[in-house]
Design a protein around this motif. Structure first.
Motif, PDB file in Angstrom:
ATOM      1  N   ALA A  38       0.813  -1.222   0.000  1.00 17.03           N
ATOM      2  CA  ALA A  38       0.000   0.000   0.000  1.00 17.03           C
ATOM      3  C   ALA A  38       0.846   1.273   0.000  1.00 17.03           C
ATOM      4  O   ALA A  38       0.816   2.061   0.942  1.00 17.03           O
ATOM      5  CB  ALA A  38      -0.971  -0.030   1.174  1.00 17.03           C
ATOM      6  N   GLY A  96       6.942   4.794  12.822  1.00 18.69           N
ATOM      7  CA  GLY A  96       6.071   3.879  12.077  1.00 18.69           C
ATOM      8  C   GLY A  96       4.859   3.522  12.914  1.00 18.69           C
ATOM      9  O   GLY A  96       4.956   3.375  14.143  1.00 18.69           O
ATOM     10  N   VAL A  97       3.735   3.367  12.225  1.00 15.40           N
ATOM     11  CA  VAL A  97       2.492   3.049  12.927  1.00 15.40           C
ATOM     12  C   VAL A  97       2.531   1.629  13.487  1.00 15.40           C
ATOM     13  O   VAL A  97       2.120   1.384  14.630  1.00 15.40           O
ATOM     14  CB  VAL A  97       1.296   3.270  11.968  1.00 15.40           C
ATOM     15  CG1 VAL A  97       0.029   2.643  12.510  1.00 15.40           C
ATOM     16  CG2 VAL A  97       1.112   4.761  11.722  1.00 15.40           C
ATOM     17  N   ILE A  98       3.031   0.716  12.708  1.00 16.31           N
ATOM     18  CA  ILE A  98       3.058  -0.673  13.181  1.00 16.31           C
ATOM     19  C   ILE A  98       4.071  -0.845  14.310  1.00 16.31           C
ATOM     20  O   ILE A  98       3.822  -1.537  15.297  1.00 16.31           O
ATOM     21  CB  ILE A  98       3.294  -1.632  11.991  1.00 16.31           C
ATOM     22  CG1 ILE A  98       2.024  -1.664  11.140  1.00 16.31           C
ATOM     23  CG2 ILE A  98       3.683  -3.033  12.424  1.00 16.31           C
ATOM     24  CD1 ILE A  98       0.750  -1.988  11.915  1.00 16.31           C
ATOM     25  N   TYR A 122      -6.006  -5.319   8.318  1.00 14.40           N
ATOM     26  CA  TYR A 122      -4.597  -5.182   7.937  1.00 14.40           C
ATOM     27  C   TYR A 122      -3.760  -6.271   8.605  1.00 14.40           C
ATOM     28  O   TYR A 122      -3.694  -6.354   9.839  1.00 14.40           O
ATOM     29  CB  TYR A 122      -4.119  -3.786   8.337  1.00 14.40           C
ATOM     30  CG  TYR A 122      -2.692  -3.490   7.972  1.00 14.40           C
ATOM     31  CD1 TYR A 122      -2.213  -3.741   6.689  1.00 14.40           C
ATOM     32  CD2 TYR A 122      -1.811  -2.942   8.895  1.00 14.40           C
ATOM     33  CE1 TYR A 122      -0.903  -3.463   6.348  1.00 14.40           C
ATOM     34  CE2 TYR A 122      -0.503  -2.654   8.564  1.00 14.40           C
ATOM     35  CZ  TYR A 122      -0.055  -2.931   7.297  1.00 14.40           C
ATOM     36  OH  TYR A 122       1.251  -2.654   6.969  1.00 14.40           O
ATOM     37  N   ASN A 173      -8.789  -0.851   6.732  1.00 13.96           N
ATOM     38  CA  ASN A 173      -8.093  -1.520   5.638  1.00 13.96           C
ATOM     39  C   ASN A 173      -8.256  -3.011   5.883  1.00 13.96           C
ATOM     40  O   ASN A 173      -7.930  -3.462   6.980  1.00 13.96           O
ATOM     41  CB  ASN A 173      -6.609  -1.106   5.681  1.00 13.96           C
ATOM     42  CG  ASN A 173      -5.733  -1.930   4.758  1.00 13.96           C
ATOM     43  OD1 ASN A 173      -6.229  -2.667   3.907  1.00 13.96           O
ATOM     44  ND2 ASN A 173      -4.420  -1.820   4.931  1.00 13.96           N
ATOM     45  N   ASP A 201      -5.552   2.872  14.716  1.00 14.72           N
ATOM     46  CA  ASP A 201      -4.632   3.094  13.594  1.00 14.72           C
ATOM     47  C   ASP A 201      -5.361   3.973  12.577  1.00 14.72           C
ATOM     48  O   ASP A 201      -6.304   3.533  11.929  1.00 14.72           O
ATOM     49  CB  ASP A 201      -4.262   1.727  13.010  1.00 14.72           C
ATOM     50  CG  ASP A 201      -3.437   1.823  11.732  1.00 14.72           C
ATOM     51  OD1 ASP A 201      -3.409   2.896  11.088  1.00 14.72           O
ATOM     52  OD2 ASP A 201      -2.825   0.801  11.355  1.00 14.72           O
ATOM     53  N   ILE A 203      -3.926   5.710   9.940  1.00 14.89           N
ATOM     54  CA  ILE A 203      -2.987   6.079   8.878  1.00 14.89           C
ATOM     55  C   ILE A 203      -3.699   6.436   7.567  1.00 14.89           C
ATOM     56  O   ILE A 203      -3.167   7.183   6.750  1.00 14.89           O
ATOM     57  CB  ILE A 203      -1.927   4.959   8.668  1.00 14.89           C
ATOM     58  CG1 ILE A 203      -0.702   5.526   7.942  1.00 14.89           C
ATOM     59  CG2 ILE A 203      -2.498   3.765   7.939  1.00 14.89           C
ATOM     60  CD1 ILE A 203       0.527   4.640   7.975  1.00 14.89           C
ATOM     61  N   HIS A 204      -4.928   5.913   7.362  1.00 17.28           N
ATOM     62  CA  HIS A 204      -5.660   6.234   6.130  1.00 17.28           C
ATOM     63  C   HIS A 204      -6.627   7.414   6.318  1.00 17.28           C
ATOM     64  O   HIS A 204      -7.455   7.687   5.434  1.00 17.28           O
ATOM     65  CB  HIS A 204      -6.429   5.003   5.636  1.00 17.28           C
ATOM     66  CG  HIS A 204      -5.532   3.895   5.157  1.00 17.28           C
ATOM     67  ND1 HIS A 204      -4.933   3.899   3.916  1.00 17.28           N
ATOM     68  CD2 HIS A 204      -5.103   2.757   5.767  1.00 17.28           C
ATOM     69  CE1 HIS A 204      -4.187   2.812   3.770  1.00 17.28           C
ATOM     70  NE2 HIS A 204      -4.274   2.099   4.887  1.00 17.28           N
ATOM     71  N   LYS A 236       1.199   7.790   4.052  1.00 23.00           N
ATOM     72  CA  LYS A 236       0.314   7.147   3.062  1.00 23.00           C
ATOM     73  C   LYS A 236      -0.215   8.197   2.100  1.00 23.00           C
ATOM     74  O   LYS A 236      -0.140   8.050   0.890  1.00 23.00           O
ATOM     75  CB  LYS A 236      -0.915   6.512   3.720  1.00 23.00           C
ATOM     76  CG  LYS A 236      -0.719   5.272   4.428  1.00 23.00           C
ATOM     77  CD  LYS A 236      -0.881   4.047   3.561  1.00 23.00           C
ATOM     78  CE  LYS A 236      -0.197   2.968   4.335  1.00 23.00           C
ATOM     79  NZ  LYS A 236       0.647   2.087   3.703  1.00 23.00           N
TER      80      LYS A 236
HETATM   81  C1  LIG Z   1      -3.882   0.233   8.261  1.00 26.48           C
HETATM   82  C2  LIG Z   1      -2.394   0.370   8.115  1.00 26.48           C
HETATM   83  N1  LIG Z   1      -1.648   0.606   9.202  1.00 26.48           N
HETATM   84  C3  LIG Z   1      -0.311   0.735   9.135  1.00 26.48           C
HETATM   85  C4  LIG Z   1       0.354   0.613   7.929  1.00 26.48           C
HETATM   86  C5  LIG Z   1       1.823   0.719   7.907  1.00 26.48           C
HETATM   87  O1  LIG Z   1       2.240   1.894   8.511  1.00 26.48           O
HETATM   88  P1  LIG Z   1       3.755   2.113   8.915  1.00 26.48           P
HETATM   89  O2  LIG Z   1       4.551   1.917   7.677  1.00 26.48           O
HETATM   90  O3  LIG Z   1       3.789   3.510   9.437  1.00 26.48           O
HETATM   91  O4  LIG Z   1       4.061   1.100   9.954  1.00 26.48           O
HETATM   92  C6  LIG Z   1      -0.384   0.368   6.768  1.00 26.48           C
HETATM   93  C7  LIG Z   1       0.305   0.200   5.480  1.00 26.48           C
HETATM   94  O5  LIG Z   1      -0.217  -0.360   4.556  1.00 26.48           O
HETATM   95  C8  LIG Z   1      -1.797   0.251   6.859  1.00 26.48           C
HETATM   96  O6  LIG Z   1      -2.555   0.041   5.783  1.00 26.48           O
END
Ligand SMILES: Cc1ncc(COP(=O)(O)O)c(C=O)c1O
Length: 396
Positions: A38, A96-98, A122, A173, A201, A203-204, A236
């Protein structure tokens, strides 16, 4: 007036681009149009590249303090776009979100603790939760008649006992759902009553489409505000994930002190120097680019929906309310998991994410990334239509 073009096909070879580098390993071949990971195949916006170049004009890349406009830029963006009022002290950088989710798991839960997720969702949620020795409890989403998803509160009540955290994907997602305020309020009440911390989360968030509106979880009620950790990023929306520029917002003082103490102790709150540069450029100069990008994505989605209706019997493309990802319902093709993957990879020469990787409810679905120039999408759908036409079940 239109300023930006998204039609340029840009070759990403030689940049260690994930969606190309991993093709052989994951799909067993490289002659595929990559429509999976993505990120988008559009150029990162010029105002971000210019900001990075401007910094590189100076020859010393030494230790650097956080730019003073980092958090004001985010605060203004959230207020203007989402009507969400956040305060500076609620925010920290996270790489990073994850990774942020991983840190929250470390700080607020113990190995063996139960963590709720809402599949299909996700796939990295599962990876990071189980990888940290926590146990996933599924609260599968309900697919409604119109193809959108809803939360299953009855089922949630039966599985929530003892759970410590719920990981929310808002917007969602892979389904592209923008959760309505009432749904989030109900979730907030439920989780507060049951002592379940909500990690949202978002991010979108900045990619809400058509007339849909993103609602920040922490903004929906006092219960949500006091019992949540939100993660987000400009990466994103502005296609700069390689830089890593994410943030977390924790309004509740007690939660914040626990979380931020840990982040500070491990120096995780210190951004690499390019992360603020990217975020400030995005949030201060990105409004117009974002709007034009969204219109282009909507055009791509309309194209896919119409094309499938007309030329690909058996595949229904659901219009997402957010994100550049389309959840393709391929169940009418009546193919097994292996047959569906064979159709996409070996017959149509396309690399999508197969629905099963998102967990329960993903069977028979594929996730299509439409963050690509229109002509790439046209070629991809033509290849898909030809492959589907060769299936014995679609030949009369
Ligand atoms: C819902 C969601 N969260 C987190 C991520 C990844 O985020 P990051 O790269 O900041 O960890 C994505 C990437 O596809 C995503 O779709």
């Amino acid at each position: 007036m239109k300023h930006y073009s998204f039609d340029n096909v840009i070759c990403r070879k030689g940049t260690n681009c994930s969606k190309l580098r991993a093709l052989q390993m994951l799909y067993g071949r490289t002659d595929l149009i990559p429509l999976w990971v993505a990120d988008m195949d559009f150029a990162t916006p010029p105002f971000i590249l210019d900001a990075l170049r401007a910094r590189l004009e100076h020859p010393i890349l030494g230790y650097t303090c956080i730019d003073e406009d980092y958090w004001p830029a985010l605060i203004d963006w959230q207020r203007q776009l989402h009507g969400w009022d956040i305060q500076k002290e609620w925010i920290s950088f996270v790489p990073g979100v994850i990774r942020g989710l991983g840190f929250a798991l470390q700080v607020f839960t113990k190995p063996g603790d139960l963590i709720i997720t809402q599949p299909p969702v996700y796939h990295m949620f599962k990876h990071v939760i189980e990888g940290n020795g926590r146990v996933i409890v599924d609260n599968p989403l309900i697919r409604m008649e119109d193809g959108r998803y809803d939360m299953d509160f009855d089922q949630l009540a039966t599985v929530a006992e003892g759970a410590k955290m719920l990981v929310l994907c808002n917007p969602h997602n892979p389904s592209g759902r923008c959760w309505p305020k009432e749904t989030l309020q109900r979730l907030a009440d439920f989780c507060a009553e049951h002592n379940i911390l909500v990690v949202s989360d978002e991010i979108h968030a900045d990619i809400a489409l058509y007339s849909a509106k993103h609602v920040p979880f922490a903004s929906v009620s006092e219960a949500a505000r006091n019992n949540s950790i939100t993660f987000g990023a400009p990466t994103k929306t502005f296609n700069c994930a390689g830089v890593v520029s994410s943030w977390t917002v924790v309004p509740n003082k007690e939660l914040r002190e626990r979380f931020f103490t840990w982040l500070v102790a491990n120096e995780i709150d210190c951004p690499p120097m390019f992360s603020p540069t990217v975020a400030i450029a995005a949030y201060r100069h990105g409004a117009e680019w974002r709007k034009e990008m969204l219109r282009y994505i909507e055009g791509n989605i309309d194209f896919v929906v119409d094309y499938c209706q007309e030329h690909i019997p058996g595949i229904i493309a659901q219009r997402p309310e957010a994100s550049f990802l389309i959840w393709l319902d391929c169940r009418a093709l009546e193919l097994s998991h292996d047959e569906l993957n064979h159709l996409f990879v070996d017959e149509a020469h396309l690399a999508l994410n197969d629905g099963e990787m998102f967990g329960a409810g993903g069977e028979g679905f594929m996730r299509l990334n439409v963050g690509v120039p229109r002509k790439v999408l046209e070629q991809a759908l033509k290849q898909l239509a030809e492959a589907v036409a060769k299936l014995p079940s679609t030949q009369s």
